[in-house]
Design a protein around this motif. Structure first.
Motif, PDB file in Angstrom:
ATOM      1  N   GLY A  45      44.535  45.914  34.996  1.00  0.00           N
ATOM      2  CA  GLY A  45      44.406  47.292  35.463  1.00  0.00           C
ATOM      3  C   GLY A  45      45.223  47.463  36.732  1.00  0.00           C
ATOM      4  O   GLY A  45      45.985  46.576  37.133  1.00  0.00           O
ATOM      5  N   TRP A  46      45.100  48.610  37.358  1.00  0.00           N
ATOM      6  CA  TRP A  46      45.847  48.874  38.602  1.00  0.00           C
ATOM      7  C   TRP A  46      45.154  48.108  39.729  1.00  0.00           C
ATOM      8  O   TRP A  46      44.436  48.654  40.542  1.00  0.00           O
ATOM      9  CB  TRP A  46      45.866  50.376  38.870  1.00  0.00           C
ATOM     10  CG  TRP A  46      46.928  50.810  39.827  1.00  0.00           C
ATOM     11  CD1 TRP A  46      47.607  50.055  40.722  1.00  0.00           C
ATOM     12  CD2 TRP A  46      47.433  52.145  39.975  1.00  0.00           C
ATOM     13  NE1 TRP A  46      48.508  50.806  41.423  1.00  0.00           N
ATOM     14  CE2 TRP A  46      48.418  52.106  40.986  1.00  0.00           C
ATOM     15  CE3 TRP A  46      47.145  53.350  39.357  1.00  0.00           C
ATOM     16  CZ2 TRP A  46      49.097  53.242  41.402  1.00  0.00           C
ATOM     17  CZ3 TRP A  46      47.835  54.474  39.761  1.00  0.00           C
ATOM     18  CH2 TRP A  46      48.797  54.428  40.768  1.00  0.00           C
ATOM     19  N   TYR A  55      36.554  49.176  34.690  1.00  0.00           N
ATOM     20  CA  TYR A  55      36.892  50.445  34.055  1.00  0.00           C
ATOM     21  C   TYR A  55      37.724  51.310  35.003  1.00  0.00           C
ATOM     22  O   TYR A  55      38.678  51.961  34.581  1.00  0.00           O
ATOM     23  CB  TYR A  55      35.617  51.188  33.650  1.00  0.00           C
ATOM     24  CG  TYR A  55      35.895  52.577  33.117  1.00  0.00           C
ATOM     25  CD1 TYR A  55      36.373  52.759  31.825  1.00  0.00           C
ATOM     26  CD2 TYR A  55      35.719  53.707  33.922  1.00  0.00           C
ATOM     27  CE1 TYR A  55      36.651  54.030  31.333  1.00  0.00           C
ATOM     28  CE2 TYR A  55      35.997  54.977  33.442  1.00  0.00           C
ATOM     29  CZ  TYR A  55      36.460  55.138  32.151  1.00  0.00           C
ATOM     30  OH  TYR A  55      36.739  56.388  31.678  1.00  0.00           O
ATOM     31  N   ALA A  56      37.382  51.312  36.290  1.00  0.00           N
ATOM     32  CA  ALA A  56      38.127  52.112  37.267  1.00  0.00           C
ATOM     33  C   ALA A  56      39.595  51.705  37.301  1.00  0.00           C
ATOM     34  O   ALA A  56      40.489  52.553  37.385  1.00  0.00           O
ATOM     35  CB  ALA A  56      37.500  51.964  38.651  1.00  0.00           C
ATOM     36  N   ALA A  57      39.873  50.399  37.220  1.00  0.00           N
ATOM     37  CA  ALA A  57      41.253  49.906  37.274  1.00  0.00           C
ATOM     38  C   ALA A  57      42.033  50.287  36.022  1.00  0.00           C
ATOM     39  O   ALA A  57      43.204  50.673  36.095  1.00  0.00           O
ATOM     40  CB  ALA A  57      41.255  48.394  37.455  1.00  0.00           C
ATOM     41  N   PHE A 131      31.290  51.538  37.253  1.00  0.00           N
ATOM     42  CA  PHE A 131      32.735  51.665  37.054  1.00  0.00           C
ATOM     43  C   PHE A 131      33.512  50.614  37.829  1.00  0.00           C
ATOM     44  O   PHE A 131      34.608  50.237  37.443  1.00  0.00           O
ATOM     45  CB  PHE A 131      33.227  53.039  37.509  1.00  0.00           C
ATOM     46  CG  PHE A 131      32.722  54.191  36.697  1.00  0.00           C
ATOM     47  CD1 PHE A 131      32.126  54.006  35.458  1.00  0.00           C
ATOM     48  CD2 PHE A 131      32.839  55.482  37.174  1.00  0.00           C
ATOM     49  CE1 PHE A 131      31.659  55.073  34.710  1.00  0.00           C
ATOM     50  CE2 PHE A 131      32.381  56.566  36.439  1.00  0.00           C
ATOM     51  CZ  PHE A 131      31.782  56.368  35.202  1.00  0.00           C
ATOM     52  N   ASN A 132      32.952  50.164  38.934  1.00  0.00           N
ATOM     53  CA  ASN A 132      33.720  49.385  39.900  1.00  0.00           C
ATOM     54  C   ASN A 132      33.304  47.934  40.074  1.00  0.00           C
ATOM     55  O   ASN A 132      34.149  47.103  40.386  1.00  0.00           O
ATOM     56  CB  ASN A 132      33.669  50.060  41.276  1.00  0.00           C
ATOM     57  CG  ASN A 132      34.375  51.393  41.300  1.00  0.00           C
ATOM     58  OD1 ASN A 132      35.591  51.444  41.344  1.00  0.00           O
ATOM     59  ND2 ASN A 132      33.609  52.468  41.240  1.00  0.00           N
ATOM     60  N   ASP A 133      32.032  47.602  39.944  1.00  0.00           N
ATOM     61  CA  ASP A 133      31.659  46.219  40.225  1.00  0.00           C
ATOM     62  C   ASP A 133      30.682  45.635  39.215  1.00  0.00           C
ATOM     63  O   ASP A 133      29.908  44.736  39.525  1.00  0.00           O
ATOM     64  CB  ASP A 133      31.108  46.078  41.648  1.00  0.00           C
ATOM     65  CG  ASP A 133      29.706  46.623  41.802  1.00  0.00           C
ATOM     66  OD1 ASP A 133      29.278  47.441  40.955  1.00  0.00           O
ATOM     67  OD2 ASP A 133      29.029  46.225  42.764  1.00  0.00           O
ATOM     68  N   GLN A 134      30.755  46.161  37.977  1.00  0.00           N
ATOM     69  CA  GLN A 134      30.069  45.518  36.876  1.00  0.00           C
ATOM     70  C   GLN A 134      31.073  45.260  35.757  1.00  0.00           C
ATOM     71  O   GLN A 134      32.098  45.941  35.656  1.00  0.00           O
ATOM     72  CB  GLN A 134      28.900  46.377  36.380  1.00  0.00           C
ATOM     73  CG  GLN A 134      27.716  46.347  37.359  1.00  0.00           C
ATOM     74  CD  GLN A 134      26.462  46.967  36.754  1.00  0.00           C
ATOM     75  OE1 GLN A 134      26.404  48.176  36.576  1.00  0.00           O
ATOM     76  NE2 GLN A 134      25.482  46.147  36.460  1.00  0.00           N
ATOM     77  N   LEU A 135      30.771  44.247  34.953  1.00  0.00           N
ATOM     78  CA  LEU A 135      31.700  43.852  33.908  1.00  0.00           C
ATOM     79  C   LEU A 135      31.979  45.018  32.965  1.00  0.00           C
ATOM     80  O   LEU A 135      31.077  45.736  32.552  1.00  0.00           O
ATOM     81  CB  LEU A 135      31.101  42.680  33.129  1.00  0.00           C
ATOM     82  CG  LEU A 135      32.073  41.614  32.627  1.00  0.00           C
ATOM     83  CD1 LEU A 135      32.839  40.990  33.787  1.00  0.00           C
ATOM     84  CD2 LEU A 135      31.311  40.538  31.860  1.00  0.00           C
TER      85      LEU A 135
END
Length: 353
Positions: A45-46, A55-57, A131-135
Motif C-alpha cells: 500500500g502507500w 486497508y487505509a494504505a 482501518f489503520n492498526d488491525q489486520l
C-alpha cells in the motif's frame, strides 16, 4: 518484500565521481517517460503515507480520490481457519508471540498490530481503528474494507505476493522449513476463490491481478490451479518470480531442500544469476511456462529487461524509493526507466516524465 541494506548498483557507478551536491541535481533530472502510463506499484500500500498493509494504505494508493498508483502490492498469509490476511510478517501483532497461522479468524479480529519499529519505518501516526492498526482481510464481502475491495470498479492492479511462512511444516524439526503441500494447495485455492467472489461485481479483476513470490512452489501451484480451472483471462505475464542476491529471506524450498538451521531462512538458492530459467520457461518442468521477473532494483539490468521482453514477459523492480536521496538510487531509477523496466515498486509516489 524485504527492506534491504543499501547496495551498490550492479551497473557500477565507479567513474562518476560526483560531489555530494550532485545528488539533488540528479534527482531533479529524472525526466524519462516509461512506456504507457506511469506504472508505479505501492509497496504494501502507500506505506510512506499510511501504516503498511492496512486497508487505509491500499485504499489511499488505489481506491480513494487521491489515488495515483497503477497498482498496490500486498503480502498474504493464512490463518488457522484458512482465511487469507494481508501481512508481510507472520507475527505482526503487539503481542509478537501470536502468529497469524496459529490464530482463528475471530482471534485475529481481536488483535492490534505492532505499529512501531520495522513495521513503521516512516514513523507514521497510526490512529487506533480497524482501518489503520488491525489486520486487513484479503477480501471482505460484508464490510467492504478488504484489500480486493479497493480494486473494484476501477482500473488499478492487485500485485499479490504469495508468502511462505503460513505454508511451512512445523514437525519434525529437521523438516521445519519444508513446504506443506496441502497447505499450499489450500492457500492458493482460497486466494483464487476470494478473487472469484470479488469478481462478481468486477469481471475484469482477475485479468488485472499479478502473482509474485520468492517461492517456486507457490508460483507453480497458482499456475496449475489457474490452468486447471481454465481462467482464459490470465496470462503468463501475470506471474512474477521475485529475485535478489540470495540473502536472508529470499529462499527457495523444494522436496530436496535440507535446512541445516531449523527455524532460519538462510541457505537460499534464489539469486539473479539464474533469472533466465524463469523467462525461458525451464524453471517449471510441469508447465514449461515463461514468467516475468521482479528483481531488487539495484540488481536489475538492461540485459535482464531485454531478455524478459524477448520472451513476451515483464521485468519489474522492487523496492526503489524516490524519497531517498542517495545518488545511486536516483541514478538507478533513471537507468531503469530508460531501459524499459515495466513496473517499479515503491513506498511513495514520484514522477517519471
Amino acid at each position: 518484500m524485504e527492506k534491504r541494506t543499501r547496495k551498490l548498483l550492479s551497473f557500477t557507478l565507479a567513474g562518476f565521481a560526483l560531489p555530494a551536491i550532485a545528488s539533488a541535481i540528479i534527482i531533479s533530472t529524472i525526466n524519462y517517460k516509461m512506456t504507457g502510463p506511469e506504472r508505479l506499484i505501492a509497496h504494501r500500500g502507500w506505506s510512506a503515507k499510511y501504516f503498511q498493509n492496512t486497508y487505509a494504505a491500499f485504499n489511499g494508493a488505489v481506491g480513494g480520490t487521491e489515488s495515483k498508483f497503477w497498482g498496490a502490492e500486498v503480502d498474504l498469509q493464512m490463518d488457522s481457519e484458512n482465511k487469507i490476511w494481508c501481512s508481510h510478517y507472520i507475527n505482526p501483532f503487539e503481542d509478537v508471540t501470536k502468529k497469524i497461522d496459529e490464530l482463528t479468524t475471530v482471534g485475529i479480529q481481536n488483535e492490534y498490530l505492532k505499529t512501531d519499529g520495522a513495521l513503521n519505518p516512516y514513523k507514521i501516526n497510526v490512529p487506533r481503528d480497524s482501518f489503520n492498526d488491525q489486520l486487513c482481510p484479503f477480501y471482505d464481502p460484508s464490510n467492504n474494507v478488504g484489500y480486493l475491495n479497493c480494486f473494484l470498479n476501477n482500473n488499478a492492479h492487485p500485485i499479490i505476493e504469495l508468502k511462505i511462512e503460513s505454508v511451512l511444516q512445523d514437525d519434525p524439526i529437521d523438516d521445519c522449513m519444508k513446504i506443506d503441500q496441502d497447505k499450499v494447495t489450500t492457500f492458493i485455492t482460497n486466494i483464487l476463490k476470494d478473487i472469484q467472489t470479488a469478481s462478481t461485481s468486477d469481471a475484469s479483476l482477475l485479468s488485472r491481478c499479478y502473482f509474485v513470490s520468492f517461492s517456486d512452489d507457490l508460483l507453480a501451484e497458482t499456475i496449475r490451479q489457474v490452468h486447471e480451472d481454465t481462467y482464459s483471462q490470465v496470462s503468463n505475464k501475470q506471474f512474477q518470480k521475485l529475485l535478489d542476491d540470495g540473502g536472508n529471506g529470499a529462499y527457495i524450498l523444494s522436496d530436496t531442500y535440507k535446512n541445516t538451521t531449523p527455524g532460519s531462512k538462510t541457505g537460499s538458492t534464489t539469486n539473479v544469476k539464474n533469472y533466465e530459467k524463469y523467462v525461458d520457461g525451464s524453471w517449471n518442468q510441469d508447465g514449461n511456462e515463461p514468467i516475468g521477473i521482479d528483481v531488487y532494483y539495484g540488481l536489475l539490468t538492461s540485459k535482464m529487461i531485454n531478455k524478459a521482453h524477448q520472451n513476451n514477459v515483464e521485468a519489474n523492480c522492487w523496492t526503489a524509493n524516490y524519497t531517498r536521496t542517495e545518488i545511486a538510487e536516483a541514478m538507478s531509477l533513471n537507468i531503469l526507466a530508460k531501459s524499459g523496466c515495466d513496473l517499479i515498486t515503491t513506498d511513495d509516489w514520484f514522477n517519471l516524465k
